[in-house]
Design a protein around this motif. Structure first.
Motif, mmCIF file in Angstrom:
data_model
loop_
_atom_site.group_PDB
_atom_site.id
_atom_site.type_symbol
_atom_site.label_atom_id
_atom_site.label_comp_id
_atom_site.label_asym_id
_atom_site.label_seq_id
_atom_site.Cartn_x
_atom_site.Cartn_y
_atom_site.Cartn_z
ATOM 1 N N PRO A 171 0.837 -1.214 0.000
ATOM 2 C CA PRO A 171 0.000 0.000 0.000
ATOM 3 C C PRO A 171 0.867 1.258 0.000
ATOM 4 C CG PRO A 171 0.120 -0.899 2.215
ATOM 5 C CD PRO A 171 0.880 -1.849 1.336
ATOM 6 N N ASN A 172 0.337 2.336 -0.595
ATOM 7 C CA ASN A 172 1.148 3.544 -0.718
ATOM 8 C C ASN A 172 0.380 4.847 -0.521
ATOM 9 O OD1 ASN A 172 -0.390 3.652 -2.997
ATOM 10 N ND2 ASN A 172 1.316 3.632 -4.458
ATOM 11 N N GLY A 173 -0.895 4.766 -0.133
ATOM 12 C CA GLY A 173 -1.684 5.992 -0.017
ATOM 13 C C GLY A 173 -1.978 6.355 1.425
ATOM 14 N N GLU A 174 -1.611 7.579 1.815
ATOM 15 C CA GLU A 174 -1.832 7.999 3.209
ATOM 16 C C GLU A 174 -3.311 8.074 3.559
ATOM 17 O OE1 GLU A 174 -0.788 11.786 6.151
ATOM 18 O OE2 GLU A 174 0.141 11.633 4.167
ATOM 19 N N HIS A 175 -4.137 8.466 2.601
ATOM 20 C CA HIS A 175 -5.569 8.592 2.863
ATOM 21 C C HIS A 175 -6.373 7.493 2.162
ATOM 22 C CE1 HIS A 175 -4.773 12.389 4.809
ATOM 23 N NE2 HIS A 175 -4.126 12.820 3.724
ATOM 24 N N GLU A 176 -5.692 6.444 1.756
ATOM 25 C CA GLU A 176 -6.354 5.323 1.110
ATOM 26 C C GLU A 176 -6.495 4.195 2.135
ATOM 27 O OE1 GLU A 176 -4.804 6.210 -3.439
ATOM 28 O OE2 GLU A 176 -3.822 4.644 -2.263
ATOM 29 N N ASP A 177 -7.623 4.198 2.837
ATOM 30 C CA ASP A 177 -7.794 3.312 4.001
ATOM 31 C C ASP A 177 -8.418 1.959 3.672
ATOM 32 O OD1 ASP A 177 -6.750 5.290 5.634
ATOM 33 O OD2 ASP A 177 -8.714 6.183 6.031
ATOM 34 N N CYS A 178 -8.966 1.821 2.469
ATOM 35 C CA CYS A 178 -9.636 0.565 2.120
ATOM 36 C C CYS A 178 -8.824 -0.209 1.090
ATOM 37 C CB CYS A 178 -11.036 0.856 1.586
ATOM 38 S SG CYS A 178 -12.172 1.455 2.886
ATOM 39 N N ILE A 179 -9.212 -1.485 0.897
ATOM 40 C CA ILE A 179 -8.493 -2.365 -0.024
ATOM 41 C C ILE A 179 -9.443 -2.837 -1.121
ATOM 42 C CG2 ILE A 179 -7.194 -4.508 -0.273
ATOM 43 C CD1 ILE A 179 -6.451 -4.340 2.654
ATOM 44 N N GLU A 180 -8.965 -2.736 -2.357
ATOM 45 C CA GLU A 180 -9.693 -3.308 -3.484
ATOM 46 C C GLU A 180 -8.845 -4.415 -4.099
ATOM 47 O OE1 GLU A 180 -10.162 -0.675 -6.804
ATOM 48 O OE2 GLU A 180 -8.168 0.223 -6.542
ATOM 49 N N MET A 181 -9.519 -5.378 -4.713
ATOM 50 C CA MET A 181 -8.813 -6.450 -5.411
ATOM 51 C C MET A 181 -8.856 -6.180 -6.903
ATOM 52 S SD MET A 181 -9.573 -10.548 -5.705
ATOM 53 C CE MET A 181 -9.071 -10.999 -4.050
ATOM 54 N N TYR A 182 -7.671 -6.180 -7.517
ATOM 55 C CA TYR A 182 -7.585 -6.105 -8.966
ATOM 56 C C TYR A 182 -8.025 -7.436 -9.572
ATOM 57 C CZ TYR A 182 -4.701 -1.820 -8.613
ATOM 58 O OH TYR A 182 -4.224 -0.556 -8.377
ATOM 59 N N LEU A 183 -8.188 -7.432 -10.904
ATOM 60 C CA LEU A 183 -8.610 -8.656 -11.577
ATOM 61 C C LEU A 183 -7.460 -9.629 -11.828
ATOM 62 C CD1 LEU A 183 -11.254 -7.186 -14.054
ATOM 63 C CD2 LEU A 183 -11.628 -8.445 -11.929
ATOM 64 N N ASN A 184 -6.290 -9.315 -11.261
ATOM 65 C CA ASN A 184 -5.183 -10.284 -11.267
ATOM 66 C C ASN A 184 -4.954 -10.844 -9.864
ATOM 67 O OD1 ASN A 184 -4.069 -8.141 -9.943
ATOM 68 N ND2 ASN A 184 -2.295 -7.892 -11.293
ATOM 69 N N ALA A 185 -5.919 -10.606 -8.959
ATOM 70 C CA ALA A 185 -5.910 -11.095 -7.579
ATOM 71 C C ALA A 185 -5.040 -10.257 -6.646
ATOM 72 C CB ALA A 185 -5.481 -12.561 -7.489
ATOM 73 N N LYS A 186 -4.332 -9.250 -7.189
ATOM 74 C CA LYS A 186 -3.492 -8.406 -6.358
ATOM 75 C C LYS A 186 -4.332 -7.329 -5.678
ATOM 76 C CE LYS A 186 0.443 -10.408 -7.253
ATOM 77 N NZ LYS A 186 1.203 -11.116 -6.185
ATOM 78 N N TRP A 187 -3.800 -6.801 -4.565
ATOM 79 C CA TRP A 187 -4.520 -5.809 -3.782
ATOM 80 C C TRP A 187 -3.929 -4.419 -3.953
ATOM 81 C CZ3 TRP A 187 -4.706 -8.520 1.704
ATOM 82 C CH2 TRP A 187 -5.325 -9.765 1.572
ATOM 83 N N ASN A 188 -4.819 -3.438 -3.833
ATOM 84 C CA ASN A 188 -4.427 -2.035 -3.888
ATOM 85 C C ASN A 188 -5.190 -1.269 -2.819
ATOM 86 O OD1 ASN A 188 -3.506 0.568 -5.037
ATOM 87 N ND2 ASN A 188 -5.657 0.775 -5.656
ATOM 88 N N ASP A 189 -4.490 -0.371 -2.117
ATOM 89 C CA ASP A 189 -5.215 0.477 -1.170
ATOM 90 C C ASP A 189 -5.825 1.644 -1.931
ATOM 91 O OD1 ASP A 189 -2.674 1.530 -1.645
ATOM 92 O OD2 ASP A 189 -2.593 2.580 0.276
#
Length: 202
Positions: A171-189
């Motif tokens: 994760p890399n976002g200071e104000h990005e508190d939630c997690i989404e799943m990409y369609l390659n199974a990887k996560w992004n905040d």
């Protein structure tokens, strides 16, 4: 137990002035004008009566178990109607109806039906969420966030995250508190106000 006051066992003592002196007590632990409360065991029941009671209890237990099974089947059928797309992993069921919402709305919807936002705790569960997300070609919200403490992501019940599948640099976002799943199974905040696929687990 049945409490009975037996007059024949009551200690009768002439009235005396109250005193705290042990020497003026009538018996150790007894004070003047005290009454004795006797606890008696209940009378023994007829063995046949006890057997009838046991039979009634067994019947009630069986009826309760049948009712519970019927309720679970009804609940599963109802969930299948609300969330027609689902997959099972162990004791968990992951499900979605293809709708999108912000994190809070998704959380409330899952809770409304007795579940929570999908929170994969291993690779198998993560792949199950991916399978459903791919059906709709949408990124899905996961149930972990760092809203309480920046940088420390936890499950909704407060458990620390022991499994993760972050995309490179996340994760890399200071104000990005939630997690989404990409369609390659990887996560992004990401920010929690984005609209993502509602993915529940039951």
């Amino acid at each position: 137990m049945i409490l009975l006051i037996l007059s024949s066992l009551v200690l009768v003592v002439p009235a005396q002035k109250p005193t705290s002196s042990p020497a003026q007590r009538i018996l150790p632990g007894w004070f003047p004008n005290a009454c004795t409360l006797v606890i008696c065991d209940p009378p023994e029941r007829d063995p046949k009566e006890l057997e009838v009671l046991r039979t009634h209890v067994s019947v009630l237990e069986a009826q309760l178990k049948a009712l519970q099974m019927s309720t679970r089947k009804t609940h599963r059928a109802f969930l299948g109607y609300i969330f027609p797309n689902s997959t099972n992993v162990g004791a968990k069921t992951f499900a979605t109806n293809g709708a999108e919402a912000d994190f809070q709305t998704a959380k409330e919807m899952c809770e409304q039906f007795g579940g929570q936002i999908a929170s994969p705790r291993n690779e198998e569960e993560n792949n199950a969420v991916l399978k459903l997300a791919t059906m709709f070609d949408k990124h899905a919200f996961l149930g972990m966030n760092d809203q309480e403490t920046e940088g420390i992501f936890k499950h909704l019940n407060g458990d620390p995250m022991e499994y993760s599948n972050w995309a490179k640099g996340e994760p890399n976002g200071e104000h990005e508190d939630c997690i989404e799943m990409y369609l390659n199974a990887k996560w992004n905040d990401n920010t929690c106000d984005k609209h993502r696929l509602i993915m529940c687990e039951f």
